[in-house]
Write a protein that holds these residues in place. Structure first.
Motif, PDB file in Angstrom:
ATOM      1  N   PHE A   1       0.820  -1.212   0.000  1.00  0.00           N
ATOM      2  CA  PHE A   1       0.000   0.000   0.000  1.00  0.00           C
ATOM      3  C   PHE A   1       0.853   1.260   0.000  1.00  0.00           C
ATOM      4  O   PHE A   1       0.486   2.260  -0.605  1.00  0.00           O
ATOM      5  CB  PHE A   1      -0.984  -0.001   1.166  1.00  0.00           C
ATOM      6  CG  PHE A   1      -2.230  -0.783   0.871  1.00  0.00           C
ATOM      7  CD1 PHE A   1      -3.211  -0.262   0.061  1.00  0.00           C
ATOM      8  CD2 PHE A   1      -2.407  -2.053   1.392  1.00  0.00           C
ATOM      9  CE1 PHE A   1      -4.351  -0.989  -0.238  1.00  0.00           C
ATOM     10  CE2 PHE A   1      -3.541  -2.789   1.099  1.00  0.00           C
ATOM     11  CZ  PHE A   1      -4.518  -2.252   0.291  1.00  0.00           C
ATOM     12  N   ARG A   2       2.014   1.229   0.643  1.00  0.00           N
ATOM     13  CA  ARG A   2       2.925   2.380   0.610  1.00  0.00           C
ATOM     14  C   ARG A   2       3.382   2.637  -0.828  1.00  0.00           C
ATOM     15  O   ARG A   2       3.402   3.781  -1.293  1.00  0.00           O
ATOM     16  CB  ARG A   2       4.126   2.140   1.505  1.00  0.00           C
ATOM     17  CG  ARG A   2       5.105   3.301   1.520  1.00  0.00           C
ATOM     18  CD  ARG A   2       6.346   2.957   2.309  1.00  0.00           C
ATOM     19  NE  ARG A   2       7.063   1.857   1.686  1.00  0.00           N
ATOM     20  CZ  ARG A   2       8.111   2.019   0.873  1.00  0.00           C
ATOM     21  NH1 ARG A   2       8.521   3.224   0.579  1.00  0.00           N
ATOM     22  NH2 ARG A   2       8.722   0.976   0.360  1.00  0.00           N
ATOM     23  N   ASN A   3       3.722   1.574  -1.544  1.00  0.00           N
ATOM     24  CA  ASN A   3       4.144   1.731  -2.940  1.00  0.00           C
ATOM     25  C   ASN A   3       3.001   2.233  -3.823  1.00  0.00           C
ATOM     26  O   ASN A   3       3.218   3.044  -4.720  1.00  0.00           O
ATOM     27  CB  ASN A   3       4.673   0.409  -3.491  1.00  0.00           C
ATOM     28  CG  ASN A   3       6.021   0.055  -2.918  1.00  0.00           C
ATOM     29  OD1 ASN A   3       6.718   0.898  -2.380  1.00  0.00           O
ATOM     30  ND2 ASN A   3       6.383  -1.209  -3.020  1.00  0.00           N
ATOM     31  N   ILE A   4       1.799   1.752  -3.584  1.00  0.00           N
ATOM     32  CA  ILE A   4       0.646   2.190  -4.376  1.00  0.00           C
ATOM     33  C   ILE A   4       0.341   3.664  -4.113  1.00  0.00           C
ATOM     34  O   ILE A   4       0.088   4.436  -5.045  1.00  0.00           O
ATOM     35  CB  ILE A   4      -0.580   1.305  -4.078  1.00  0.00           C
ATOM     36  CG1 ILE A   4      -0.347  -0.113  -4.622  1.00  0.00           C
ATOM     37  CG2 ILE A   4      -1.843   1.906  -4.673  1.00  0.00           C
ATOM     38  CD1 ILE A   4      -1.361  -1.122  -4.160  1.00  0.00           C
ATOM     39  N   ILE A   5       0.392   4.089  -2.862  1.00  0.00           N
ATOM     40  CA  ILE A   5       0.134   5.492  -2.526  1.00  0.00           C
ATOM     41  C   ILE A   5       1.227   6.381  -3.105  1.00  0.00           C
ATOM     42  O   ILE A   5       0.951   7.464  -3.639  1.00  0.00           O
ATOM     43  CB  ILE A   5       0.013   5.662  -0.998  1.00  0.00           C
ATOM     44  CG1 ILE A   5      -1.279   4.992  -0.510  1.00  0.00           C
ATOM     45  CG2 ILE A   5       0.047   7.135  -0.600  1.00  0.00           C
ATOM     46  CD1 ILE A   5      -1.396   4.882   0.982  1.00  0.00           C
ATOM     47  N   ARG A   6       2.473   5.921  -3.059  1.00  0.00           N
ATOM     48  CA  ARG A   6       3.573   6.694  -3.638  1.00  0.00           C
ATOM     49  C   ARG A   6       3.388   6.856  -5.149  1.00  0.00           C
ATOM     50  O   ARG A   6       3.608   7.928  -5.699  1.00  0.00           O
ATOM     51  CB  ARG A   6       4.897   6.001  -3.349  1.00  0.00           C
ATOM     52  CG  ARG A   6       6.081   6.778  -3.869  1.00  0.00           C
ATOM     53  CD  ARG A   6       7.354   6.033  -3.667  1.00  0.00           C
ATOM     54  NE  ARG A   6       7.706   6.016  -2.258  1.00  0.00           N
ATOM     55  CZ  ARG A   6       8.736   5.343  -1.771  1.00  0.00           C
ATOM     56  NH1 ARG A   6       9.480   4.617  -2.562  1.00  0.00           N
ATOM     57  NH2 ARG A   6       9.009   5.387  -0.496  1.00  0.00           N
TER      58      ARG A   6
END
Length: 106
Positions: free
Chosen positions: A93-98
């Motif tokens: 989710f961190r990668n998707i939000i980034r």
């Protein structure tokens, strides 16, 4: 007709034809600019969707495999798997939000 002048004067081009040629050239230039391929289109959206899917699946599966491996060697039956799965989801989710907050290239 013994003069060195021709019988008819050469016809000069009309100013309207010059103006028309300039307008046609400008219209052709605008059309060429409009038809240039752009990076922001269906292909860019398709690549973005594939990246989100890969980040999500990779994070979840990677965390699961690492957690299961820690469980296998440490003997901490479900806890390593659960912690690895949780960390994989957080990273995904961190990668998707980034990726979602990144501005598109123009």
């Amino acid at each position: 007709m013994s003069d060195d002048k021709p019988a008819r004067e050469p016809v000069e081009e009309d100013a309207r034809i010059d103006a028309l040629e300039k307008r046609l050239a400008a219209a052709q230039q605008r059309e060429d600019q409009r038809n240039q391929p752009r990076g922001t289109g269906a292909d860019a959206n398709y690549r973005s969707g594939n990246r989100v899917l890969a980040d999500l699946l990779g994070g979840i599966l990677g965390g699961t495999v690492i957690g299961w491996t820690v469980d296998w060697f440490a003997g901490t039956s479900p806890w390593g798997l659960l912690v690895g799965l949780f960390l994989g989801i957080v990273v995904a989710f961190r990668n998707i939000i980034r990726a979602a907050n990144k501005r598109p290239e123009e």
